[in-house]
Design a protein around this motif. Sequence first.
Motif, mmCIF file in Angstrom:
data_model
loop_
_atom_site.group_PDB
_atom_site.id
_atom_site.type_symbol
_atom_site.label_atom_id
_atom_site.label_comp_id
_atom_site.label_asym_id
_atom_site.label_seq_id
_atom_site.Cartn_x
_atom_site.Cartn_y
_atom_site.Cartn_z
ATOM 1 N N GLY A 169 -2.993 -3.645 6.140
ATOM 2 C CA GLY A 169 -2.809 -2.732 7.259
ATOM 3 C C GLY A 169 -1.596 -3.029 8.116
ATOM 4 O O GLY A 169 -1.323 -2.299 9.062
ATOM 5 N N GLY A 170 -0.858 -4.064 7.820
ATOM 6 C CA GLY A 170 0.345 -4.397 8.588
ATOM 7 C C GLY A 170 1.550 -3.612 8.108
ATOM 8 O O GLY A 170 1.515 -2.947 7.073
ATOM 9 N N GLU A 171 2.595 -3.693 8.884
ATOM 10 C CA GLU A 171 3.843 -3.038 8.525
ATOM 11 C C GLU A 171 4.987 -4.033 8.597
ATOM 12 O O GLU A 171 5.035 -4.873 9.496
ATOM 13 C CB GLU A 171 4.130 -1.858 9.457
ATOM 14 N N VAL A 172 5.898 -3.918 7.635
ATOM 15 C CA VAL A 172 7.070 -4.784 7.572
ATOM 16 C C VAL A 172 8.304 -3.882 7.560
ATOM 17 O O VAL A 172 8.462 -3.064 6.652
ATOM 18 C CB VAL A 172 7.048 -5.665 6.296
ATOM 19 N N PRO A 173 9.181 -3.989 8.568
ATOM 20 C CA PRO A 173 10.373 -3.138 8.582
ATOM 21 C C PRO A 173 11.362 -3.518 7.486
ATOM 22 O O PRO A 173 11.511 -4.692 7.144
ATOM 23 C CB PRO A 173 10.970 -3.376 9.967
ATOM 24 N N ALA A 214 0.825 -1.207 0.000
ATOM 25 C CA ALA A 214 0.000 0.000 0.000
ATOM 26 C C ALA A 214 0.862 1.262 0.000
ATOM 27 O O ALA A 214 0.448 2.298 -0.510
ATOM 28 C CB ALA A 214 -0.931 0.006 1.206
ATOM 29 N N GLY A 215 2.052 1.184 0.578
ATOM 30 C CA GLY A 215 2.929 2.349 0.630
ATOM 31 C C GLY A 215 4.108 2.116 1.538
ATOM 32 O O GLY A 215 4.364 0.999 1.989
ATOM 33 N N ILE A 216 4.832 3.198 1.802
ATOM 34 C CA ILE A 216 6.008 3.143 2.670
ATOM 35 C C ILE A 216 5.865 4.220 3.733
ATOM 36 O O ILE A 216 5.453 5.337 3.448
ATOM 37 C CB ILE A 216 7.305 3.348 1.864
ATOM 38 N N ARG A 217 6.191 3.851 4.956
ATOM 39 C CA ARG A 217 6.154 4.802 6.058
ATOM 40 C C ARG A 217 7.582 5.068 6.512
ATOM 41 O O ARG A 217 8.389 4.154 6.635
ATOM 42 C CB ARG A 217 5.347 4.240 7.228
ATOM 43 N N ILE A 218 7.879 6.334 6.751
ATOM 44 C CA ILE A 218 9.194 6.728 7.261
ATOM 45 C C ILE A 218 9.023 7.052 8.735
ATOM 46 O O ILE A 218 8.236 7.932 9.097
ATOM 47 C CB ILE A 218 9.758 7.942 6.509
ATOM 48 N N LEU A 255 12.677 2.859 7.301
ATOM 49 C CA LEU A 255 11.563 2.628 6.388
ATOM 50 C C LEU A 255 10.789 1.387 6.790
ATOM 51 O O LEU A 255 11.363 0.404 7.259
ATOM 52 C CB LEU A 255 12.076 2.453 4.954
ATOM 53 N N ARG A 256 9.465 1.448 6.573
ATOM 54 C CA ARG A 256 8.579 0.308 6.808
ATOM 55 C C ARG A 256 7.632 0.199 5.627
ATOM 56 O O ARG A 256 7.093 1.209 5.164
ATOM 57 C CB ARG A 256 7.767 0.492 8.079
ATOM 58 N N LEU A 257 7.436 -1.024 5.153
ATOM 59 C CA LEU A 257 6.435 -1.264 4.122
ATOM 60 C C LEU A 257 5.074 -1.322 4.790
ATOM 61 O O LEU A 257 4.916 -1.968 5.820
ATOM 62 C CB LEU A 257 6.697 -2.598 3.413
ATOM 63 N N VAL A 258 4.089 -0.680 4.199
ATOM 64 C CA VAL A 258 2.712 -0.749 4.683
ATOM 65 C C VAL A 258 1.964 -1.633 3.697
ATOM 66 O O VAL A 258 1.960 -1.369 2.487
ATOM 67 C CB VAL A 258 2.069 0.653 4.763
ATOM 68 N N THR A 259 1.345 -2.693 4.203
ATOM 69 C CA THR A 259 0.637 -3.635 3.339
ATOM 70 C C THR A 259 -0.823 -3.236 3.191
ATOM 71 O O THR A 259 -1.351 -2.442 3.976
ATOM 72 C CB THR A 259 0.723 -5.065 3.899
ATOM 73 N N THR A 260 -1.476 -3.796 2.191
ATOM 74 C CA THR A 260 -2.893 -3.519 1.976
ATOM 75 C C THR A 260 -3.745 -4.072 3.109
ATOM 76 O O THR A 260 -4.855 -3.600 3.338
ATOM 77 C CB THR A 260 -3.368 -4.115 0.646
#
Length: 121
Positions: A94-98, A77-81, A87-92
């Motif tokens: 709603g989870g986050e992957v560092p 879904a996007g990337i969160r800083i 950086l963390r990946l934001v999944t569709t």
Amino acid sequence: MAALARMRMSRVALVPVVLLAVCALPFAAAAPWAAVVLLLPLLAAAWVLRVGVDVDEGGITTHSLLRPRRVAWDDLAGIRIGRDARLRLVTTAGGEVPLPVLRARDLPRLAALSGGRIDAP
């Protein structure tokens, strides 16, 4: 599937690990039970060599010390800083992957490798 890019920690980070091992040797030789201290440099070396991010045509794979985790491009879904520029990946879902070794300064390179799936800052 071949990786477009493998982003890992610099191997120069093994220099302090070697120094830690040299410093731990006298303590480990002091008693048989103290040899457990030598596990610290081994774990640190494994971390430096293992942790990283692979980007390929199918998505992004993050490698931690224990297991890899894959996020397909369709699930991204996007990337969160974060505040510390991590950086963390934001999944569709709603989870986050560092992304373990990537910081905000690496975002333009990640955007280029994504083939337009991630917007460049």
